[in-house]
Design an enzyme around this catalytic site. Sequence first.
Site, PDB file in Angstrom:
ATOM      1  N   LYS A 277      49.042  24.976  54.323  1.00  0.00           N
ATOM      2  CA  LYS A 277      48.964  24.521  55.711  1.00  0.00           C
ATOM      3  C   LYS A 277      49.488  25.617  56.634  1.00  0.00           C
ATOM      4  O   LYS A 277      50.399  26.344  56.261  1.00  0.00           O
ATOM      5  CB  LYS A 277      49.853  23.284  55.903  1.00  0.00           C
ATOM      6  CG  LYS A 277      49.323  21.998  55.317  1.00  0.00           C
ATOM      7  CD  LYS A 277      50.263  20.848  55.644  1.00  0.00           C
ATOM      8  CE  LYS A 277      49.823  19.554  54.981  1.00  0.00           C
ATOM      9  NZ  LYS A 277      48.527  19.044  55.470  1.00  0.00           N
ATOM     10  N   ARG A 351      45.699  11.800  47.289  1.00  0.00           N
ATOM     11  CA  ARG A 351      44.756  10.974  46.525  1.00  0.00           C
ATOM     12  C   ARG A 351      44.827  11.298  45.035  1.00  0.00           C
ATOM     13  O   ARG A 351      44.623  10.429  44.193  1.00  0.00           O
ATOM     14  CB  ARG A 351      43.346  11.160  47.092  1.00  0.00           C
ATOM     15  CG  ARG A 351      42.780  12.544  46.916  1.00  0.00           C
ATOM     16  CD  ARG A 351      41.599  12.813  47.844  1.00  0.00           C
ATOM     17  NE  ARG A 351      42.027  13.084  49.212  1.00  0.00           N
ATOM     18  CZ  ARG A 351      41.191  13.324  50.221  1.00  0.00           C
ATOM     19  NH1 ARG A 351      39.892  13.293  50.015  1.00  0.00           N
ATOM     20  NH2 ARG A 351      41.648  13.570  51.428  1.00  0.00           N
TER      21      ARG A 351
HETATM   22  N1  BES Z   1      49.754  14.725  54.082  1.00  0.00           N
HETATM   23  C1  BES Z   1      48.500  15.146  54.594  1.00  0.00           C
HETATM   24  C2  BES Z   1      47.943  14.227  55.689  1.00  0.00           C
HETATM   25  C3  BES Z   1      48.745  14.135  56.962  1.00  0.00           C
HETATM   26  C4  BES Z   1      48.358  14.839  58.085  1.00  0.00           C
HETATM   27  C5  BES Z   1      49.842  13.290  57.070  1.00  0.00           C
HETATM   28  C6  BES Z   1      49.073  14.721  59.261  1.00  0.00           C
HETATM   29  C7  BES Z   1      50.558  13.178  58.249  1.00  0.00           C
HETATM   30  C8  BES Z   1      50.164  13.893  59.343  1.00  0.00           C
HETATM   31  C9  BES Z   1      47.473  15.182  53.473  1.00  0.00           C
HETATM   32  O1  BES Z   1      47.986  15.499  52.223  1.00  0.00           O
HETATM   33  C10 BES Z   1      46.494  16.241  53.820  1.00  0.00           C
HETATM   34  O2  BES Z   1      46.882  17.372  53.911  1.00  0.00           O
HETATM   35  N2  BES Z   1      45.242  15.859  53.987  1.00  0.00           N
HETATM   36  C11 BES Z   1      44.209  16.788  54.324  1.00  0.00           C
HETATM   37  C12 BES Z   1      42.979  16.436  53.536  1.00  0.00           C
HETATM   38  C13 BES Z   1      41.872  17.444  53.623  1.00  0.00           C
HETATM   39  C14 BES Z   1      42.306  18.744  52.963  1.00  0.00           C
HETATM   40  C15 BES Z   1      40.647  16.896  52.955  1.00  0.00           C
HETATM   41  C16 BES Z   1      43.951  16.676  55.823  1.00  0.00           C
HETATM   42  O3  BES Z   1      44.016  15.561  56.356  1.00  0.00           O
HETATM   43  O4  BES Z   1      43.728  17.701  56.446  1.00  0.00           O
HETATM   44 MN    MN Z   2      48.137  17.570  51.901  1.00  0.00          MN
END
Ligand code: BES
Ligand code: MN
Length: 498
Positions: A277, A351
């Site tokens: 990230k 997931r």
């Molecule tokens: N933990 C994050 C989702 C999240 C985003 C929680 C903002 C709280 C605030 C999750 O693990 C994630 O990174 N999801 C990705 C999925 C994508 C790579 C398909 C996302 O939402 O960008």
């Molecule tokens: Mn994530």
Amino acid sequence: MQEMAFDGQAETVKAAAAVALDTIAADVIVVFMTEGGVADGMAAEVDRATGGLLTRLADNGDLSGKRYECVPLLAPSGLQVGQVLVVGLGKREDVDAGICFRATASAARLVAARPRAKVVFLADRAWSDAQTEQAVAGAIAGMVGQDLYRSEKKRTPFGETVWLGLASEQVTRGGILGSGVNLARRLVNLPPDDLYPESFAEQAATVASQTGMQAEIWDEDRLAREGCRAMLAVGRGSVRAPRLVLLTYRGRGSDSPPDLALVGKGVTFDSGGLSLKPSEGMLTMKCDMAGGATMLAAAATIAALKLPINLVAAIGLVENMTGPAAYKLGDVITARSGTTIEIHNTDAEGRVVLADVLDVVRGLGPQRIVDAATLTGACVVALGLDVAGLFTNDQPLCSAVADAARAMGEPVWQLPMFPEYDEQIKSEVADIKNVGEGRWGGAITAAKFLERFVGGIPWTHIDIAGPAFAEKPKPWIDGGGTGTLVRTLVTLAQRLSQ
Ligand code: BES
Ligand code: MN
Ligand code: ZN
């Protein structure tokens, strides 16, 4: 790290019989009024005791009774208290349990800005039992902030909280609810180097022993023996090994299968893994265990309230990091269920973790499963920061969750699960892949992925990526962990056990 008593502040909250107001010695008296309601209930009594002060202020327009308006009256003559705080509830006919929670939380948040030895709340006689319990809970949530590591505290819990005119049973139940909400908030607010899979599991074991639940903790060896390869894969990039927490509460006494299984995503820190990230997106990722915190807190509250229901809660705890053994893009993992998962993005880790946790729970044969997870940014894009997404394979269960949430004033909204979305998670190499095609509909493709692991058991997934963590304070609660959905899930369990 300090151990977390489940009870927390609740033990300093007491009920007392109604007395003449001018005999009360306290730092603050909190009284509630509805719009145009100075002539009504306890506000009328305070008005009388202060020689018509509230009437004068209402006539001036300085007191409106509008929802969550808090007006402090300093050193009012006729009373022995430092201040009376008048809190608006809005229109009498609109008052519900959710509003009661937020109104008392708003009041407590203001009052707790300075240390107070004793705060007296004058309960509104028109409140139902549920409204009263939520009001007591709200006051407990409002007086606690996110300043765990500040030497100069922004909130100080009251030395003593007294609810005048309530039965002690109501105050006890409200206190348990407030403790549950604060437990979830506190776990979310702890920094990731203090709260990691092992230390979260220890906290869960402590809370379980305080509330009469059995706790089983699977370490990495047990996880390997149980075939939880998906959980282990996500955890491989971290020096902090994964844990699975399994809590059991038997409030119906019998050995029959659980009436309800609660499943939580417990990613104690989500760096994104090799699909790293950017810094801005990573800062708040200590909140990625909020689903796990919500489920631990809801289960503890249900057990402490001794609700007649059989319950299991399962929390998958991992840290998603980039260490040399980290799982990689293109890896194929055989999950516990036997389904093979091709990894397209290591940041879609929640997931993958839940695949195994859901399979463990499925094996216990519960009547229904509810999971909570900070699963997707896409859900926040769809619904905004304050609304949780609902996804289901069973409309009656989903509607029951939505009804409980409405009763508690916690906003949720259901998104569709059309079969067309299943196409998006098919993989050329494995059974499924861990992202959809492109980013559109990402909250739904994530839910579709989870659905593959519940084995047809009635199930509702709640994506709390938006409401789990507040970057800014609200009138009724400080920023940080919000304890979202704890009250909704306790209400759901209450309704299922009737
Ligand atoms: N933990 C994050 C989702 C999240 C985003 C929680 C903002 C709280 C605030 C999750 O693990 C994630 O990174 N999801 C990705 C999925 C994508 C790579 C398909 C996302 O939402 O960008
Ligand atoms: Mn994530
Ligand atoms: Zn995550």
